[in-house]
Each structure stands twice: as structure tokens, then as C-alpha cells.
Design an enzyme around this catalytic site. Structure first.
Site: not given
Length: 67
Positions: A1-3
Site C-alpha cells: 500500500m504505497p503512500y
């Protein structure tokens, strides 16, 4: 889950430009890292030019000298 957190000065970035940043960043993570766009978060923070410094000056001071 990239931020991904993008910080820009608050000098009139349009909604269309923000949308392009979000889409482009999401696409890059999908293409390079095979990340799912549905779980990719992109946040854009607009920072007042008085709160952004380069060297010994704020961006506001730098902009005033350019006028």
C-alpha cells in the site's frame, strides 16, 4: 500500500494540475513497482511560501526579489 506525499508551495496549483499529479504518480507506481492503484494513496500538501525555506530565505523573500 504505497503512500506518496507531494509538497508544493501554495502558488496557484489548479485542481487539474493536482489531478494530473495524482494520476501520474499512481501510474508510475503501477508501472514501475506493479502496485495496485486501488491501494495507492497520494496526498498533496500546499505549503505557504513563508513556511518554505531555501538556503537562508523563505520562498516569499526569494519571490519578492524576482519581481
Amino acid at each position: 500500500m504505497p503512500y506518496v506525499n507531494i509538497k508544493v508551495t501554495d502558488e496557484g496549483v489548479t485542481p487539474a494540475e493536482k489531478k494530473a499529479l495524482i494520476e501520474g504518480t499512481t501510474k508510475l507506481l503501477q508501472d514501475v513497482l506493479n502496485k495496485d492503484p486501488k491501494t495507492t494513496f497520494v496526498v498533496i500538501d500546499e505549503v505557504p511560501t513563508d513556511n518554505w525555506g531555501i538556503g537562508f530565505e523563505t520562498v516569499s523573500e526569494i519571490r519578492q526579489k524576482q519581481e
